[in-house]
Design a protein around this motif. Structure first.
Motif, PDB file in Angstrom:
ATOM      1  N   ARG A 108      40.669 -70.197  33.464  1.00  0.00           N
ATOM      2  CA  ARG A 108      41.259 -69.758  32.195  1.00  0.00           C
ATOM      3  C   ARG A 108      42.569 -70.500  31.941  1.00  0.00           C
ATOM      4  NH1 ARG A 108      39.602 -69.220  28.360  1.00  0.00           N
ATOM      5  NH2 ARG A 108      38.178 -67.520  28.896  1.00  0.00           N
ATOM      6  N   ASP A 109      43.402 -70.653  32.990  1.00  0.00           N
ATOM      7  CA  ASP A 109      44.657 -71.394  32.832  1.00  0.00           C
ATOM      8  C   ASP A 109      44.385 -72.860  32.504  1.00  0.00           C
ATOM      9  OD1 ASP A 109      46.093 -69.110  33.407  1.00  0.00           O
ATOM     10  OD2 ASP A 109      46.188 -69.534  35.554  1.00  0.00           O
ATOM     11  N   VAL A 110      43.371 -73.441  33.162  1.00  0.00           N
ATOM     12  CA  VAL A 110      43.029 -74.842  32.915  1.00  0.00           C
ATOM     13  C   VAL A 110      42.580 -75.030  31.468  1.00  0.00           C
ATOM     14  CG1 VAL A 110      41.468 -76.726  33.543  1.00  0.00           C
ATOM     15  CG2 VAL A 110      42.453 -75.276  35.322  1.00  0.00           C
ATOM     16  N   LEU A 111      41.735 -74.104  30.978  1.00  0.00           N
ATOM     17  CA  LEU A 111      41.260 -74.205  29.592  1.00  0.00           C
ATOM     18  C   LEU A 111      42.404 -74.005  28.602  1.00  0.00           C
ATOM     19  CD1 LEU A 111      37.849 -72.305  29.791  1.00  0.00           C
ATOM     20  CD2 LEU A 111      38.190 -74.746  29.419  1.00  0.00           C
ATOM     21  N   SER A 112      43.321 -73.116  28.915  1.00  0.00           N
ATOM     22  CA  SER A 112      44.458 -72.887  28.014  1.00  0.00           C
ATOM     23  C   SER A 112      45.297 -74.150  27.883  1.00  0.00           C
ATOM     24  CB  SER A 112      45.320 -71.735  28.540  1.00  0.00           C
ATOM     25  OG  SER A 112      44.581 -70.535  28.555  1.00  0.00           O
ATOM     26  N   GLU A 113      45.364 -74.923  28.959  1.00  0.00           N
ATOM     27  CA  GLU A 113      46.177 -76.137  28.930  1.00  0.00           C
ATOM     28  C   GLU A 113      45.427 -77.318  28.326  1.00  0.00           C
ATOM     29  OE1 GLU A 113      47.584 -79.236  32.306  1.00  0.00           O
ATOM     30  OE2 GLU A 113      48.261 -77.181  32.617  1.00  0.00           O
ATOM     31  N   ARG A 114      44.141 -77.461  28.666  1.00  0.00           N
ATOM     32  CA  ARG A 114      43.407 -78.674  28.292  1.00  0.00           C
ATOM     33  C   ARG A 114      42.420 -78.472  27.148  1.00  0.00           C
ATOM     34  NH1 ARG A 114      41.118 -80.813  33.931  1.00  0.00           N
ATOM     35  NH2 ARG A 114      40.015 -82.185  32.481  1.00  0.00           N
ATOM     36  N   MET A 152      38.832 -69.783  40.587  1.00  0.00           N
ATOM     37  CA  MET A 152      40.040 -70.528  40.929  1.00  0.00           C
ATOM     38  C   MET A 152      39.691 -71.989  41.198  1.00  0.00           C
ATOM     39  SD  MET A 152      42.850 -68.637  41.045  1.00  0.00           S
ATOM     40  CE  MET A 152      43.910 -69.617  42.097  1.00  0.00           C
ATOM     41  N   VAL A 153      40.563 -72.892  40.739  1.00  0.00           N
ATOM     42  CA  VAL A 153      40.438 -74.315  41.048  1.00  0.00           C
ATOM     43  C   VAL A 153      41.668 -74.709  41.851  1.00  0.00           C
ATOM     44  CG1 VAL A 153      40.204 -76.646  40.134  1.00  0.00           C
ATOM     45  CG2 VAL A 153      39.150 -74.732  38.926  1.00  0.00           C
TER      46      VAL A 153
END
Length: 626
Positions: A108-114, A152-153
């Motif tokens: 979710r954090d990765v998608l929010s950023e990218r 998690m990544v």
């Protein structure tokens, strides 16, 4: 949570807050016994008396603790010894879970950023999630809440599934709704059967994984709505559209895989995570996907084509569209406003009467012919090529090299992964997919799971611990105490560990013997005879010995040198013992006493003798005769 104790379970130090969710808070912690970072998840104090949330939290600990897989966040421990005092003075126990700490971010954090991921990156991440689901499903656990926030990544690129808070055993999977009939799960990723409150099984997780992959590829879930209920209705009744509708660069085979994963009927979608993962792997390696996936894409394309005769699909400006995305649209020509009509109304009516019904028949036949050609084209495009099927040999239990040679000889490709096993010898095959004696296409891939032996453990740093403490710690980690060598070391007390072999932080198999070197508590006395007093004192002090100094006058050694010691050099004594050294002192000068006596003259001196004076004192007889 302000009332966090410093230590949980007698070993877990609670540190900074990492995140907060609807049910729990997660803190960074340290396992003081093993010296490793951990994540500590604690139920929110305001939910501690809610039986539903307590049950979910305890079930998460039990479910995840039963799973041991590289793509699942490990659960190390759990307990309920944290006591929270409510405002009224009542005390309530707050349960917590001690988990593996993953240095990374959620999807979710990765998608929010990218916004979205590149197609092959999204495929790789989803393959790891499906690998974890395949394992949990084999253990009888359905996750029921697969979504980007629960994946998690790591900074090293590893992918791990977490939060089994609403997971249930398949035998109890019918509990899809709560006592108040509230659907469990997250609306954007609910399977149709979850949305309808029906029994869930492993295929429900696969639908949710498909929704997650759709969002990784496009930056949006497959269905959007003003409320969770509106989204749930779409999961049940609205067909999914190909992800290439919303993003460029998505290959048509990946469209086909997504559409198959998002089939409304669970019998129509992937039946297990391994099949889903195999098709994603085929997309990544440029191989054909399964017939079932191509059929799902053909069905969507056919439905779109039928709808396209009367209605044009909305466009997004993408230059590249797959066959499932495109549908023929019948254009409606409109005359330009400044054109004159070619026929008057009377002439047109006369022309229509002259044509009669024949024109309409011809038009109908033309439409039917166009539809037939379209259908033939779709069938020809999506029809699976003729393939040869052969029987898959049984290679379970065989060494990996022998199994690979057997399968290759039969005409199969081989893909091997390594997994820990306590029962299968390292290097031998644990399982195969497809299973033995089933049929598969010639040239298709047989996936082998090869034993890597039991899971490795890290040798702890034992230096400075007592022998008993070291043995207890090795037992906790499943390691065996090997030989214990004793050495004299001035800085190490008796039975305190100096070093280990294998050394600290080495990865070893469970059951490995760890040899220790410990101190005897004694030290060899250095030989300081012949050294100066300062040198001898420094040498003995470095050996952790006390110095007792005596002095002796002698002319046989230089002043200030050590002429003797006790105990002697090379004797062994306890650390901290006293050593007496004797230091040479210069001899005092010798004083000789001289007595002077008066000389007495002779009564009858001889005239012939000449009188003499002695260098010594005179005799007393001379003085008495005068």
């Amino acid at each position: 949570m302000s009332d966090v104790p410093e230590l949980l379970g007698g070993r877990y130090e609670v540190g900074e807050l990492l995140g907060r969710g609807g049910m729990a808070e997660v803190h960074l912690g340290v396992d003081t016994r093993l010296g490793r970072p951990v994540a500590i998840k604690m139920l929110r104090s305001d939910l501690a008396r809610d039986a539903t949330f307590l049950g979910r939290f305890r079930r998460e600990a039990q479910s995840a603790a039963a799973l041991n897989h590289a793509s699942i966040v490990a659960v190390y421990d759990h307990g309920e010894d944290h006591v929270y005092t409510e405002s009224g003075g009542a005390k309530v126990n707050i349960p917590y879970i001690v988990m593996e700490y993953v240095d990374g971010r959620t999807l979710r954090d990765v998608l929010s950023e990218r916004g979205r991921l590149e197609p092959m990156e999204a495929v790789r991440v989803t393959e790891s999630v499906l690998d974890a689901l395949a394992y949990s499903h084999r253990q009888g656990i359905v996750h029921r809440d697969i979504k980007p926030a629960n994946v998690m990544v790591g900074e090293d690129g590893s992918v791990k599934v977490m939060d089994f808070g609403i997971a249930r055993a398949m035998a109890d999977a019918s509990a899809t709704v709560t006592a108040t009939q509230a659907v469990i799960g997250t609306a954007q990723y609910l399977s149709p059967e979850q949305a309808q409150g029906q029994t869930v099984d492993a295929r429900s997780d696969l639908y949710s994984a498909g929704c997650m992959l759709f969002e990784l590829l496009t930056g949006r879930p497959p269905f959007l709505g003003d409320s969770p209920v509106a989204i749930a209705y779409q999961h049940v009744g609205e067909p999914a559209v190909p992800p290439s509708r919303y993003a460029d660069g998505i290959p048509e085979d990946l469209d086909a895989v997504l559409l198959h994963a998002l089939e409304k009927s669970r019998d129509g979608r992937y039946q297990d995570a391994d099949d889903f993962r195999a098709d994603l792997q085929a997309v990544r390696l440029g191989r054909p996907v399964s017939v079932a996936a191509r059929s799902s894409a053909a069905a969507v394309a056919g439905a779109a084509a039928a709808a396209g005769m009367t209605e044009a699909l909305p466009t997004t400006g993408a230059a590249d569209h797959t066959a499932a995305w495109e549908a023929p649209v019948a254009p409606t020509p409109t005359p330009a406003e400044d054109e004159e009509p070619l026929l008057t109304r009377r002439e047109r009516q006369e022309e229509e009467r002259r044509r009669g019904p024949l024109a309409y028949i011809v038009l109908t036949l033309a439409v039917l012919a166009a539809l037939g050609l379209l259908g033939f084209g779709l069938v020809s495009y999506f029809a699976p090529p003729e393939v040869t099927t052969i029987t898959v040999p049984d290679v379970v239990g065989a060494p990996e090299d022998a199994a690979t040679a057997t399968l290759t000889q039969k005409g199969f490709e081989v893909d091997s992964v390594t997994a820990a096993s306590d029962t299968v010898e390292e290097g031998n095959v644990i399982s195969q997919d497809p299973e033995a004696n089933t049929t598969a296409e010639e040239g298709s891939t047989v996936r082998l799971t090869v034993s890597g032996g039991p899971d490795n453990v890290e040798v702890p740093d034992l230096a400075g611990r007592t022998l008993d403490e070291a043995k207890a710690l090795l037992d906790d980690l499943g390691l065996t105490l090997g030989t214990v060598d004793e050495v004299d070391d001035p800085d190490t007390d008796k039975d305190v560990v100096i070093s280990s072999e294998p050394s600290a932080r080495s990865d070893v198999k469970p059951g490995t013997r760890v040899d220790l070197t410990v101190g005897t508590g004694q030290v060899e006395v250095p030989n300081v005879v012949g050294m100066s007093q300062n040198e001898a004192q420094r040498e003995l002090s470095d050996a952790n010995l006390r110095v007792k100094t005596e002095y002796e006058q002698t002319g046989d050694a230089p002043e200030g040198d050590v002429i003797d010691q006790d105990p002697s050099g090379r004797d062994t004594v306890d650390i901290g013992s006293a050593v007496k050294i004797t230091v040479a002192q210069k001899e005092a000068p010798t004083v000789t006493a001289t007595t002077v006596s008066p000389t007495t003259p002779s009564e009858t001196p001889t005239t012939s003798e000449t009188p003499t004076t002695s260098e010594t004192s005179p005799s007393p007889s001379d003085s008495s005769s005068g």
